[in-house]
Write an enzyme that holds these catalytic residues in place. Structure first.
Site, PDB file in Angstrom:
ATOM      1  N   ASP A  10      -5.025  -7.018   3.266  1.00  0.00           N
ATOM      2  CA  ASP A  10      -4.827  -5.591   3.032  1.00  0.00           C
ATOM      3  C   ASP A  10      -5.502  -5.226   1.704  1.00  0.00           C
ATOM      4  O   ASP A  10      -5.618  -6.061   0.799  1.00  0.00           O
ATOM      5  CB  ASP A  10      -3.329  -5.300   2.965  1.00  0.00           C
ATOM      6  CG  ASP A  10      -2.994  -3.826   2.876  1.00  0.00           C
ATOM      7  OD1 ASP A  10      -2.639  -3.248   3.914  1.00  0.00           O
ATOM      8  OD2 ASP A  10      -3.069  -3.258   1.763  1.00  0.00           O
ATOM      9  N   ASP A  66      -7.235  -1.132   5.787  1.00  0.00           N
ATOM     10  CA  ASP A  66      -7.559  -0.233   4.680  1.00  0.00           C
ATOM     11  C   ASP A  66      -8.588  -0.826   3.724  1.00  0.00           C
ATOM     12  O   ASP A  66      -8.985  -0.182   2.755  1.00  0.00           O
ATOM     13  CB  ASP A  66      -6.301   0.206   3.925  1.00  0.00           C
ATOM     14  CG  ASP A  66      -5.340  -0.926   3.635  1.00  0.00           C
ATOM     15  OD1 ASP A  66      -5.656  -2.083   3.936  1.00  0.00           O
ATOM     16  OD2 ASP A  66      -4.243  -0.644   3.110  1.00  0.00           O
ATOM     17  N   HIS A  77       4.616  -4.664   0.612  1.00  0.00           N
ATOM     18  CA  HIS A  77       4.983  -4.215  -0.739  1.00  0.00           C
ATOM     19  C   HIS A  77       6.493  -4.269  -0.982  1.00  0.00           C
ATOM     20  O   HIS A  77       6.934  -4.190  -2.133  1.00  0.00           O
ATOM     21  CB  HIS A  77       4.502  -2.783  -0.982  1.00  0.00           C
ATOM     22  CG  HIS A  77       3.020  -2.624  -0.958  1.00  0.00           C
ATOM     23  ND1 HIS A  77       2.166  -3.452  -1.669  1.00  0.00           N
ATOM     24  CD2 HIS A  77       2.216  -1.736  -0.303  1.00  0.00           C
ATOM     25  CE1 HIS A  77       0.921  -3.075  -1.452  1.00  0.00           C
ATOM     26  NE2 HIS A  77       0.922  -2.048  -0.620  1.00  0.00           N
ATOM     27  N   HIS A 123      -4.501  -3.551  -0.711  1.00  0.00           N
ATOM     28  CA  HIS A 123      -3.586  -3.558  -1.845  1.00  0.00           C
ATOM     29  C   HIS A 123      -2.900  -4.917  -1.977  1.00  0.00           C
ATOM     30  O   HIS A 123      -2.700  -5.626  -0.995  1.00  0.00           O
ATOM     31  CB  HIS A 123      -2.530  -2.462  -1.680  1.00  0.00           C
ATOM     32  CG  HIS A 123      -3.116  -1.097  -1.496  1.00  0.00           C
ATOM     33  ND1 HIS A 123      -3.068  -0.428  -0.292  1.00  0.00           N
ATOM     34  CD2 HIS A 123      -3.785  -0.299  -2.363  1.00  0.00           C
ATOM     35  CE1 HIS A 123      -3.682   0.745  -0.431  1.00  0.00           C
ATOM     36  NE2 HIS A 123      -4.127   0.840  -1.665  1.00  0.00           N
TER      37      HIS A 123
END
Length: 392
Positions: free
Chosen positions: A199, A291, A163, A201
């Site tokens: 991931d 995740d 990120h 996200h």
């Protein structure tokens, strides 16, 4: 800078009946990364409301990674693992991806004893040193491949990085470990790199760093969460395709909540594999976050060990076809303290092309209905075929 890291040996008491394999996964790790601590509170907020007797550790805590290290040392995959000592990155190396002004901000925040960066993201004492170790350890893993010392390297690092954008932190991430390694590869001998981010996200930071480049194909499979504020302005939507020379080389695959193993397999087959085949990279970077699992507190995608195993196999198949088997794996999220380690083990089993599972799934049973995901994937496919020049 040529690889000069130390190889670490760990004794194994595992049965000698496991078949010998020519494949090895070279794991790069440094215990100093455990010193990063974002505290306790209500999930990732750092907040103590005053009426709860028990606060929880921030989800990005050292326990999750301790179990990842442990399962690779003590689990059935241990004979296939070679351990290497990580190192801190040099400030000059951070400029492969980040701006000098942003790095100066982080250095100053650390000098003053820490700083609240953005929602869920805290630079505390010890955090900057851990971030430098995560970045340098990932660079060492890429350098190991560049130097021809091995073909499959795994940077087992925290804090995570995907990120982190060139000019700002976001979502538990300070430095973009994968992005730094990709740029090192481009600066050296790789002409084109594919980044496959699984991931839960959107890998917005990595996408932002290469948004105008046609040398990096960034593919992100993520839940359809959209933007979450100023630190994460990107939506992760299908129309964020890149700009300038990079138009068409950022492919987002926002998947419905609860997609599951079969849905991810369908997305890999219909969207990821054809894109990589058209791009023909000479290096693949697999950005892994557990995740996306069925039991993660930070995601809703319902992957089980078998789903991760199949993704690992598919990435290995593409790497063998286009990249002489070269894969850099970079650790990101994964916040279920025990199941994340199992899902990592399964992913690496897949990357090793192991014919049978080495570890059975201790908890996964999740009913799947991939019908809606199939519709979404087909819709994304039609959009990409219409809009992306290199796919036509």
């Amino acid at each position: 800078m040529a690889y000069s890291g130390e190889t670490i040996s760990f004794p194994s008491n595992l049965p000698s009946s496991l078949p010998a394999k020519s494949d090895q996964i070279h794991v790069f790790w440094h215990e100093g990364m455990l010193e990063h601590d974002m505290g306790k509170g209500v999930f990732d907020t750092g907040m103590d409301p005053g009426f709860l007797d028990v606060l929880e550790k921030h989800p990005e805590n050292s326990d999750r990674v301790k179990n990842m290290v442990s399962i690779l040392k003590k689990g059935p995959i241990a004979p296939f693992i070679s351990w290497h000592q990580g190192r801190p990155a040099l400030i000059s190396e951070l400029l492969y991806f980040h701006t000098q002004d942003y790095i100066n901000e982080l250095v100053e925040a650390d000098r003053k004893g820490g700083k609240f960066i953005c929602t869920g993201t805290f630079l505390n004492p010890g955090s900057w040193d851990a971030a430098l170790l995560a970045a340098g350890t990932t660079l060492s893993a890429m350098q190991y491949i560049l130097d021809g010392c091995g073909k499959i390297a795994y940077a087992l690092v925290r804090p995570p990085g995907h990120h982190a954008q060139p000019i700002q932190a976001d979502g538990y991430c300070f430095l973009n470990n994968a992005g730094l390694a990709v740029q090192l590869g481009l600066n050296s001998r790789f002409k084109k790199v594919s980044v496959i981010d699984i991931d839960v996200h959107y890998g917005n930071g990595t996408a932002e760093g290469f948004y105008c480049s046609d040398r990096v194909l960034t593919i992100s499979l993520h839940m359809n969460h959209g933007s979450w504020g100023p630190s994460h302005p990107q939506k992760g939507s299908i129309d964020e395709l890149g700009e300038g020379d990079g138009f068409g080389y950022n492919l987002n695959i926002p998947l419905p909540n609860g997609t599951g193993d079969r849905g991810y397999a369908y997305a890999m087959a219909k969207l990821v594999v054809p894109s990589v085949e058209k791009f023909e990279p000479d290096m693949i970077v697999l950005v892994v976050g557990q995740d996306s699992s069925a039991f993660d507190p930070n995601g809703r995608q319902c992957l089980t060990m078998e789903g991760y195993r199949k993704i690992g196999r598919k990435v290995r198949e593409m790497a063998d076809k286009y990249c002489d088997g070269c894969i850099l794996i970079v650790q990101e999220g994964g916040y279920h303290v025990t199941y994340s380690a199992y899902c990592l083990h399964a992913t690496l089993e897949g990357v090793l092309n192991n014919p049978d599972p080495l570890v059975s799934d201790p908890i996964a049973y999740y009913p799947e209905d991939e019908a809606f995901t199939t519709e979404v994937v087909e819709s994304i496919k039609r959009y990409q075929m219409d809009k992306v020049p290199f796919l036509k």
